[in-house]
Design a protein around this motif. Structure first.
Motif, PDB file in Angstrom:
ATOM      1  N   SER A 115     -16.707   2.704 -12.274  1.00  0.00           N
ATOM      2  CA  SER A 115     -17.833   2.194 -12.599  1.00  0.00           C
ATOM      3  C   SER A 115     -18.681   2.348 -11.526  1.00  0.00           C
ATOM      4  CB  SER A 115     -17.387   0.862 -13.020  1.00  0.00           C
ATOM      5  OG  SER A 115     -17.034   0.063 -11.925  1.00  0.00           O
ATOM      6  N   PRO A 116     -20.162   2.336 -11.790  1.00  0.00           N
ATOM      7  CA  PRO A 116     -20.961   2.274 -10.665  1.00  0.00           C
ATOM      8  C   PRO A 116     -20.581   0.868  -9.620  1.00  0.00           C
ATOM      9  CG  PRO A 116     -22.413   2.615 -12.566  1.00  0.00           C
ATOM     10  CD  PRO A 116     -20.624   2.290 -12.950  1.00  0.00           C
ATOM     11  N   ALA A 117     -20.255  -0.136 -10.058  1.00  0.00           N
ATOM     12  CA  ALA A 117     -19.883  -1.377  -8.918  1.00  0.00           C
ATOM     13  C   ALA A 117     -18.784  -0.947  -8.226  1.00  0.00           C
ATOM     14  CB  ALA A 117     -19.852  -2.501  -9.915  1.00  0.00           C
ATOM     15  N   GLU A 118     -17.718  -0.378  -8.884  1.00  0.00           N
ATOM     16  CA  GLU A 118     -16.546   0.108  -8.154  1.00  0.00           C
ATOM     17  C   GLU A 118     -16.628   1.346  -7.000  1.00  0.00           C
ATOM     18  OE1 GLU A 118     -11.812   0.599  -9.418  1.00  0.00           O
ATOM     19  OE2 GLU A 118     -13.510   1.201 -10.988  1.00  0.00           O
ATOM     20  N   SER A 119     -17.735   2.277  -7.537  1.00  0.00           N
ATOM     21  CA  SER A 119     -17.843   3.058  -6.686  1.00  0.00           C
ATOM     22  C   SER A 119     -18.717   2.822  -5.613  1.00  0.00           C
ATOM     23  CB  SER A 119     -18.715   4.388  -7.425  1.00  0.00           C
ATOM     24  OG  SER A 119     -19.861   3.789  -7.919  1.00  0.00           O
ATOM     25  N   GLU A 120     -19.608   1.835  -5.849  1.00  0.00           N
ATOM     26  CA  GLU A 120     -20.563   1.100  -4.555  1.00  0.00           C
ATOM     27  C   GLU A 120     -19.633   0.446  -3.726  1.00  0.00           C
ATOM     28  OE1 GLU A 120     -23.840  -2.414  -4.714  1.00  0.00           O
ATOM     29  OE2 GLU A 120     -23.883  -1.075  -6.163  1.00  0.00           O
ATOM     30  N   LEU A 121     -18.421  -0.363  -4.133  1.00  0.00           N
ATOM     31  CA  LEU A 121     -17.541  -1.130  -3.477  1.00  0.00           C
ATOM     32  C   LEU A 121     -16.617  -0.106  -2.422  1.00  0.00           C
ATOM     33  CD1 LEU A 121     -15.735  -3.605  -2.557  1.00  0.00           C
ATOM     34  CD2 LEU A 121     -14.274  -2.908  -4.679  1.00  0.00           C
ATOM     35  N   TRP A 122     -16.265   0.954  -2.977  1.00  0.00           N
ATOM     36  CA  TRP A 122     -15.432   1.902  -2.218  1.00  0.00           C
ATOM     37  C   TRP A 122     -16.324   2.541  -1.104  1.00  0.00           C
ATOM     38  CZ3 TRP A 122     -11.397  -0.549  -2.415  1.00  0.00           C
ATOM     39  CH2 TRP A 122     -10.769  -0.872  -3.790  1.00  0.00           C
ATOM     40  N   ARG A 141     -15.462  -8.411   0.592  1.00  0.00           N
ATOM     41  CA  ARG A 141     -15.883  -7.680  -0.829  1.00  0.00           C
ATOM     42  C   ARG A 141     -14.493  -7.478  -1.463  1.00  0.00           C
ATOM     43  NH1 ARG A 141     -19.476  -3.150   1.966  1.00  0.00           N
ATOM     44  NH2 ARG A 141     -18.208  -3.585   3.618  1.00  0.00           N
ATOM     45  N   ASN A 142     -13.478  -7.693  -0.897  1.00  0.00           N
ATOM     46  CA  ASN A 142     -12.127  -7.464  -1.494  1.00  0.00           C
ATOM     47  C   ASN A 142     -11.664  -8.434  -2.291  1.00  0.00           C
ATOM     48  OD1 ASN A 142      -9.669  -6.258  -2.380  1.00  0.00           O
ATOM     49  ND2 ASN A 142      -8.653  -6.589  -0.340  1.00  0.00           N
ATOM     50  N   THR A 143     -12.516  -8.623  -3.332  1.00  0.00           N
ATOM     51  CA  THR A 143     -12.319 -10.112  -4.321  1.00  0.00           C
ATOM     52  C   THR A 143     -11.004  -9.860  -5.054  1.00  0.00           C
ATOM     53  OG1 THR A 143     -13.689  -8.980  -5.858  1.00  0.00           O
ATOM     54  CG2 THR A 143     -14.648 -10.435  -4.329  1.00  0.00           C
ATOM     55  N   HIS A 144     -10.455  -8.666  -5.507  1.00  0.00           N
ATOM     56  CA  HIS A 144      -9.497  -8.462  -6.039  1.00  0.00           C
ATOM     57  C   HIS A 144      -8.127  -8.672  -5.246  1.00  0.00           C
ATOM     58  CE1 HIS A 144     -11.506  -7.819  -9.985  1.00  0.00           C
ATOM     59  NE2 HIS A 144     -12.105  -6.996  -9.331  1.00  0.00           N
ATOM     60  N   GLN A 145      -8.209  -8.808  -3.859  1.00  0.00           N
ATOM     61  CA  GLN A 145      -7.249  -8.928  -3.053  1.00  0.00           C
ATOM     62  C   GLN A 145      -6.123  -7.735  -3.091  1.00  0.00           C
ATOM     63  OE1 GLN A 145      -5.585 -12.888  -3.362  1.00  0.00           O
ATOM     64  NE2 GLN A 145      -7.402 -13.995  -2.835  1.00  0.00           N
ATOM     65  N   HIS A 146      -6.511  -6.605  -2.938  1.00  0.00           N
ATOM     66  CA  HIS A 146      -5.865  -5.358  -3.216  1.00  0.00           C
ATOM     67  C   HIS A 146      -5.129  -5.332  -1.630  1.00  0.00           C
ATOM     68  CE1 HIS A 146      -7.235  -3.953  -6.707  1.00  0.00           C
ATOM     69  NE2 HIS A 146      -8.693  -4.006  -6.456  1.00  0.00           N
ATOM     70  N   THR A 147      -4.030  -5.010  -1.413  1.00  0.00           N
ATOM     71  CA  THR A 147      -3.172  -4.682  -0.417  1.00  0.00           C
ATOM     72  C   THR A 147      -3.708  -3.236   0.178  1.00  0.00           C
ATOM     73  OG1 THR A 147      -1.457  -3.490  -1.465  1.00  0.00           O
ATOM     74  CG2 THR A 147      -1.258  -5.772  -1.296  1.00  0.00           C
ATOM     75  N   PRO A 148      -3.549  -3.052   1.643  1.00  0.00           N
ATOM     76  CA  PRO A 148      -4.005  -1.920   2.284  1.00  0.00           C
ATOM     77  C   PRO A 148      -3.452  -0.460   1.611  1.00  0.00           C
ATOM     78  CG  PRO A 148      -3.337  -3.472   3.788  1.00  0.00           C
ATOM     79  CD  PRO A 148      -2.884  -4.190   2.522  1.00  0.00           C
ATOM     80  N   LYS A 149      -2.156  -0.494   0.975  1.00  0.00           N
ATOM     81  CA  LYS A 149      -1.635   0.452   0.342  1.00  0.00           C
ATOM     82  C   LYS A 149      -2.465   0.759  -0.901  1.00  0.00           C
ATOM     83  CE  LYS A 149       3.145   1.391   1.774  1.00  0.00           C
ATOM     84  NZ  LYS A 149       4.407   1.401   1.358  1.00  0.00           N
ATOM     85  N   LYS A 154      -6.460   3.949  -3.944  1.00  0.00           N
ATOM     86  CA  LYS A 154      -7.809   3.776  -4.720  1.00  0.00           C
ATOM     87  C   LYS A 154      -8.843   4.647  -4.181  1.00  0.00           C
ATOM     88  CE  LYS A 154      -6.867  -0.597  -7.177  1.00  0.00           C
ATOM     89  NZ  LYS A 154      -6.891  -0.280  -8.548  1.00  0.00           N
ATOM     90  N   ILE A 155      -8.933   4.627  -2.774  1.00  0.00           N
ATOM     91  CA  ILE A 155      -9.923   5.228  -2.217  1.00  0.00           C
ATOM     92  C   ILE A 155      -9.806   6.797  -2.207  1.00  0.00           C
ATOM     93  CG2 ILE A 155     -10.993   5.661   0.414  1.00  0.00           C
ATOM     94  CD1 ILE A 155     -11.172   2.816   0.495  1.00  0.00           C
ATOM     95  N   GLU A 156      -8.262   7.144  -2.058  1.00  0.00           N
ATOM     96  CA  GLU A 156      -8.216   8.786  -2.287  1.00  0.00           C
ATOM     97  C   GLU A 156      -8.307   9.214  -3.628  1.00  0.00           C
ATOM     98  OE1 GLU A 156      -3.850   8.879  -1.141  1.00  0.00           O
ATOM     99  OE2 GLU A 156      -4.211   8.592   0.795  1.00  0.00           O
ATOM    100  N   SER A 157      -8.172   8.486  -4.642  1.00  0.00           N
ATOM    101  CA  SER A 157      -8.474   8.766  -5.969  1.00  0.00           C
ATOM    102  C   SER A 157      -9.921   8.802  -6.176  1.00  0.00           C
ATOM    103  CB  SER A 157      -7.676   8.050  -7.132  1.00  0.00           C
ATOM    104  OG  SER A 157      -8.353   6.758  -7.010  1.00  0.00           O
ATOM    105  N   TYR A 158     -10.585   7.750  -5.512  1.00  0.00           N
ATOM    106  CA  TYR A 158     -12.008   7.806  -5.676  1.00  0.00           C
ATOM    107  C   TYR A 158     -12.650   8.861  -4.914  1.00  0.00           C
ATOM    108  CZ  TYR A 158     -17.003   6.786  -4.342  1.00  0.00           C
ATOM    109  OH  TYR A 158     -18.135   6.630  -4.578  1.00  0.00           O
ATOM    110  N   LEU A 159     -12.290   9.438  -3.663  1.00  0.00           N
ATOM    111  CA  LEU A 159     -12.931  10.570  -3.101  1.00  0.00           C
ATOM    112  C   LEU A 159     -12.581  11.930  -3.867  1.00  0.00           C
ATOM    113  CD1 LEU A 159     -12.072   9.600   0.521  1.00  0.00           C
ATOM    114  CD2 LEU A 159     -14.301   9.415  -0.484  1.00  0.00           C
ATOM    115  N   GLY A 171     -24.174  11.415 -14.316  1.00  0.00           N
ATOM    116  CA  GLY A 171     -25.442  10.863 -14.196  1.00  0.00           C
ATOM    117  C   GLY A 171     -24.976   9.529 -13.692  1.00  0.00           C
ATOM    118  N   CYS A 172     -23.923   9.320 -12.867  1.00  0.00           N
ATOM    119  CA  CYS A 172     -23.376   8.140 -12.421  1.00  0.00           C
ATOM    120  C   CYS A 172     -23.961   7.730 -11.044  1.00  0.00           C
ATOM    121  CB  CYS A 172     -21.973   7.887 -12.174  1.00  0.00           C
ATOM    122  SG  CYS A 172     -20.889   8.034 -13.417  1.00  0.00           S
ATOM    123  N   VAL A 173     -24.284   6.343 -10.884  1.00  0.00           N
ATOM    124  CA  VAL A 173     -25.027   5.994  -9.905  1.00  0.00           C
ATOM    125  C   VAL A 173     -24.021   5.633  -8.820  1.00  0.00           C
ATOM    126  CG1 VAL A 173     -26.712   4.240  -8.790  1.00  0.00           C
ATOM    127  CG2 VAL A 173     -26.827   4.951 -11.134  1.00  0.00           C
ATOM    128  N   GLY A 174     -24.148   5.740  -7.521  1.00  0.00           N
ATOM    129  CA  GLY A 174     -23.169   5.325  -6.633  1.00  0.00           C
ATOM    130  C   GLY A 174     -22.952   6.365  -5.327  1.00  0.00           C
TER     131      GLY A 174
END
Length: 174
Positions: A115-122, A141-149, A154-159, A171-174
């Motif tokens: 989502s645009p909010a998720e892409s903005e976060l990462w 900003r890590n409100t869901h308290q994700h662990t480093p792993k 998530k960042i690898e899949s986002y990239l 046409g996604c924003v972010g």
């Protein structure tokens, strides 16, 4: 409102119908346990007059994958565990199995959408912390308290999503 004598009169006449709770319970049970087949190949070859196990065995599939899995241990952690698997040669390869194998080979890879909010976060976390995943885990900003792993995955899949060009096509924003 019906009086007591009116109820008795209706009872004698047989106008009061008793609810058959057994029928209602059976209907509810059948609604819950209805077999829904989403695969087109299996649905085309499904026989509604047979049971689920009979249908699966006729199609060359296994209804319960854990049925042929046997262990010989009895909660003794110090001993080695013996595991026996079913022989694959027992099952005949039917036309349905061949079609399902072809369908699985042709399957497109699953693309993870952000989502645009998720892409903005990462994006923000990578911009601020680089590849320091422990610092990202401690970030406010890590409100869901994700662990480093979890953050690393998530960042690898986002990239990969970001570099695939899918984001700009849609046409996604972010």
């Amino acid at each position: 409102m019906v009086t007591v004598r009116g109820k008795q009169r209706n009872k004698r006449r047989g106008t009061i119908r008793k609810t058959n709770y057994g029928k209602i319970r059976k209907k509810e049970y059948n609604k819950k346990h209805r077999v829904v087949i989403t695969n087109d190949i299996v649905r085309a070859n499904w026989d509604k007059n047979k049971t689920v196990k009979e249908n699966f065995s006729e199609l060359g599939l296994v209804s319960d994958p854990n049925a042929n899995y046997r262990t010989t241990h009895h909660k003794k952690p110090s001993e080695e565990i013996e595991v026996e698997f079913a022989d694959v040669a027992e099952y005949a390869e039917t036309e349905v199995v061949k079609k399902l194998e072809e369908q699985s080979k042709d399957g497109a890879p699953v693309i993870r959408h952000f989502s645009p909010a998720e892409s903005e976060l990462w994006d923000g976390l990578v911009r601020d912390h680089g590849s320091d995943y422990k610092a990202m885990a401690r970030d406010k900003r890590n409100t869901h308290q994700h662990t480093p792993k979890q953050i690393r995955r998530k960042i690898e899949s986002y990239l990969t999503f970001k570099n695939s060009g899918y984001k700009t096509k849609m046409g996604c924003v972010g």
